[in-house]
Design a protein around this motif. Structure first.
Motif, PDB file in Angstrom:
ATOM      1  N   ALA A  72       0.871  -1.186   0.000  1.00  0.00           N
ATOM      2  CA  ALA A  72       0.000   0.000   0.000  1.00  0.00           C
ATOM      3  C   ALA A  72       0.901   1.227   0.000  1.00  0.00           C
ATOM      4  N   ALA A  73       1.202   1.740  -1.177  1.00  0.00           N
ATOM      5  CA  ALA A  73       2.143   2.855  -1.300  1.00  0.00           C
ATOM      6  C   ALA A  73       1.427   4.185  -1.121  1.00  0.00           C
ATOM      7  N   THR A  74       2.097   5.113  -0.432  1.00  0.00           N
ATOM      8  CA  THR A  74       1.567   6.461  -0.250  1.00  0.00           C
ATOM      9  C   THR A  74       2.674   7.473  -0.480  1.00  0.00           C
ATOM     10  N   GLY A  75       2.257   8.719  -0.726  1.00  0.00           N
ATOM     11  CA  GLY A  75       3.216   9.806  -0.852  1.00  0.00           C
ATOM     12  C   GLY A  75       3.913   9.830  -2.198  1.00  0.00           C
ATOM     13  N   PRO A  76       4.599  10.940  -2.503  1.00  0.00           N
ATOM     14  CA  PRO A  76       5.275  11.088  -3.797  1.00  0.00           C
ATOM     15  C   PRO A  76       6.415  10.112  -4.000  1.00  0.00           C
ATOM     16  N   ARG A  77       6.966   9.581  -2.903  1.00  0.00           N
ATOM     17  CA  ARG A  77       8.080   8.641  -3.017  1.00  0.00           C
ATOM     18  C   ARG A  77       7.611   7.192  -2.903  1.00  0.00           C
TER      19      ARG A  77
END
Length: 611
Positions: A376-381
């Motif tokens: 579950a990826a979040t954020g610009p990075r």
């Protein structure tokens, strides 16, 4: 120009191959360095000029020496130098400090570790030297340079001076070498050597780095420490504290206090934190002033783990790697023979040199990005979302390997989702804030709600497991999140009705041995001694540069890095306020002189290397 006739190079070709090969080695160093850190260094034109200057400088003595041996010798020396720095960076994520070259003999005791630091890519350096040696093998250096020394001295001078003038002009424009270098490493912390070359890092280290702990400097430190008020936590309070067997600290990215208890159009931003702070067994201090400096999150860890203010500029973990600290982690392991200190982070351990900071604090185990499943990826990075991080953390600490039943574990979990610009996928968003609010503020509140749900689920899961019956869970933020937008947004009366003007992060201790609501202002510097008291570590000799909120003598104010007094200092004397402000300077000196390495403190060892 580089065409070779009959195996014999001209003087121009000889220098072109020599300087070009050295230049290529420096670029190769940057490339290999970048794969483990960041490619940001390649975006600075200055870096290409400094490498040309260094290559030219190393080639210049050939005019006088006129020997193939010099060419091959310098090339091999550069190979060894660059590979050694790459090997060092694979453990410490910085280049070798200049002073460490004097300790090279110690490597004999660590042959195995040295070999393990080598990589197949390192062989490219000597291969370039072999290629160069093959190309110049038939060239008589003395012959081709005969009578041409003056001409090539002028050429090499121009090749060095023209880039040098450009570099000097840029550095002057930036306010001098100190400010230029400092500005680079604050924005791109691992790019100093890539842009300015390794010798420039030595200059920065010598001029602005570690200081000597002279008798005069030591006296200044200890005069300040002697003026620090003794803890006056009542004996009755100490006697009432049943220390927790375990402590879990959730260091939430950019979590500000004002979201707790705030409702927008009937929607609670943080329903889980609201529930937790209302419990009788919770210690809650909403007005903790964030006191980080340029290194942000890693500064917050310094404040919490060591009770020291951050250094005046740059990242302490890069400028002063392998500094000895008195710390919460060492106090914990001093009290408990089976004590373990650990840290989980979704970032790479090279970010802010976190691995080295963890070692210096005495943390035994660091699990970073590769240890977690990015589901579950979040954020610009595209870092792991808070809900998944805390779920996977719970799964890990439920095992006996990482969190023993009847053991004593101090665990820090560093979240990421709250990182600006506050981006989470729509699938993870459960509340929608009205469009009447600025877009960035709207996103901040929606992300705060996501982090709140992640923390609530984690706390409920931990509480359901008898293994964690006597575990205190501390929730706090690393720093404020709104930044420069705050002043503009507060002009809106509705926003001003719920957002604080101060840069406050909460201190929430769930299942605390002392239930308390502290409404006064405290600083992040006060977190360390407060945790010492709550953990039953109050006898540890280093109490930090702040004061515990369990101490009735603590005045309800704190000082920003800029020297601004926040809170109620009406009961504080001018001397007490000056003392608080001077603490920043004293902390800088303590760190830069490695003060604690000269002191005999219990459990004064660093953590495990190579984590």
């Amino acid at each position: 120009m580089l065409q070779i006739k009959n195996g014999q190079l001209s003087a121009k070709q000889l220098f072109a191959w020599f300087i070009g090969t050295l230049y290529f080695k420096f670029l190769l160093f940057d490339l290999i360095w970048a794969f483990a850190t960041t490619f940001s260094g390649f975006q600075f034109p200055l870096g290409y000029l400094t490498k040309l200057m260094l290559a030219t400088l190393l080639a210049a003595p050939l005019l006088g020496i006129r020997s193939r041996g010099w060419i091959i010798g310098i090339s091999l020396a550069v190979d060894a130098w660059l590979v050694a720095n790459l090997m060092y960076s694979r453990t410490y994520y910085t280049v070798i400090p200049f002073s460490s070259y004097l300790l090279a003999g110690n490597l004999a005791d660590f042959t195995g570790s040295v070999v393990e630091s080598l990589r197949w890519s390192d062989i490219l350096f000597p291969l370039t030297t072999i290629v160069l040696a093959f190309i110049i093998r038939h060239t008589s250096v003395k012959k081709v340079l005969a009578g041409k020394t003056k001409h090539f001295a002028k050429v090499l001078s121009l090749l060095f001076l023209i880039p040098g003038i450009i570099v000097a002009g840029w550095i002057t424009f930036k306010g001098g070498f100190k400010k230029a270098y400092e500005g680079l490493i604050q924005s791109h912390v691992t790019c100093g050597a890539a842009v300015y070359t390794i010798p420039a890092t030595w200059v920065f280290e010598q001029v602005y780095g570690t200081s000597a702990l002279t008798p005069e400097v030591e006296e200044r430190i200890e005069t300040w420490l002697d003026s620090q008020p003794e803890s006056t936590v009542p004996d009755s309070v100490k006697a009432s504290i049943t220390p927790p067997d375990n402590i879990i600290i959730i260091l939430a990215e950019s979590l500000e206090s004002w979201v707790i208890g705030t409702e927008i159009d009937g929607i609670e931003i943080t329903p889980n934190l609201n529930r937790l702070v209302a419990e009788d067994s919770t210690l809650y201090a909403p007005n903790m002033l964030t006191q980080v400096r340029g290194a942000r999150s890693i500064d917050a860890q310094l404040l919490m783990h060591t009770g020291l203010f951050p250094v005046a500029y740059g990242s302490y973990s890069h400028r002063f790697p392998h500094t000895t600290y008195a710390s919460l982690d060492k106090a914990w392991k001093h009290k408990y023979a089976d004590g373990l200190s650990a840290s989980f982070t979704v970032d790479k351990k090279i970010v802010w040199n976190a691995a080295v900071a963890a070692q210096d604090f005495g943390i035994d185990m660091l699990l970073d990005k590769p240890y977690f499943n990015l589901d579950a990826a979040t954020g610009p990075r595209k870092r792991l979302g808070d809900h998944s991080l805390l779920r996977q953390s719970a799964e890990r600490i439920e095992t006996e390997d990482l969190f023993k039943t009847d053991g004593h574990t101090l665990l820090q979990i560093v979240t990421y989702s709250g990182h600006s610009p506050f981006i989470i996928p729509d699938s993870l968003r459960q509340i929608t804030i009205d469009e009447r609010f600025p877009k960035r503020l709207k996103r901040y509140m929606e992300v705060a709600n996501y982090t709140d749900r992640a923390i609530g689920t984690f706390v409920d899961r931990i509480r359901s497991n008898p293994k964690f019956a006597n575990t205190m869970i501390v929730i706090t933020g690393d720093h404020e999140g709104i930044g420069a937008d705050r002043a503009e947004w507060l002009k809106d009366a509705e926003i001003a009705s719920f957002m604080s003007a101060g840069q406050f992060t909460p201190l929430i201790a769930v299942n605390s041995p002392v239930g308390l609501k502290y409404d006064g202002v405290l600083g992040q510097i006060d977190l360390y001694p407060t945790l010492l008291d709550l953990a039953g570590l109050d006898s540890y000799p280093w109490r930090g540069m702040g004061r515990s909120i369990l101490d009735p003598g603590k005045k309800p104010f704190a000082v920003t890095p800029a020297g601004e007094v926040i809170g109620d200092a009406s009961t504080a004397t001018p001397q007490e306020i000056a003392h608080a402000k001077e603490g920043y300077n004293i902390a800088d000196i303590i760190i830069s002189t490695n003060y604690f390495s000269h002191k005999d403190l219990p459990a004064n060892q660093n953590g495990l290397y190579g984590i």
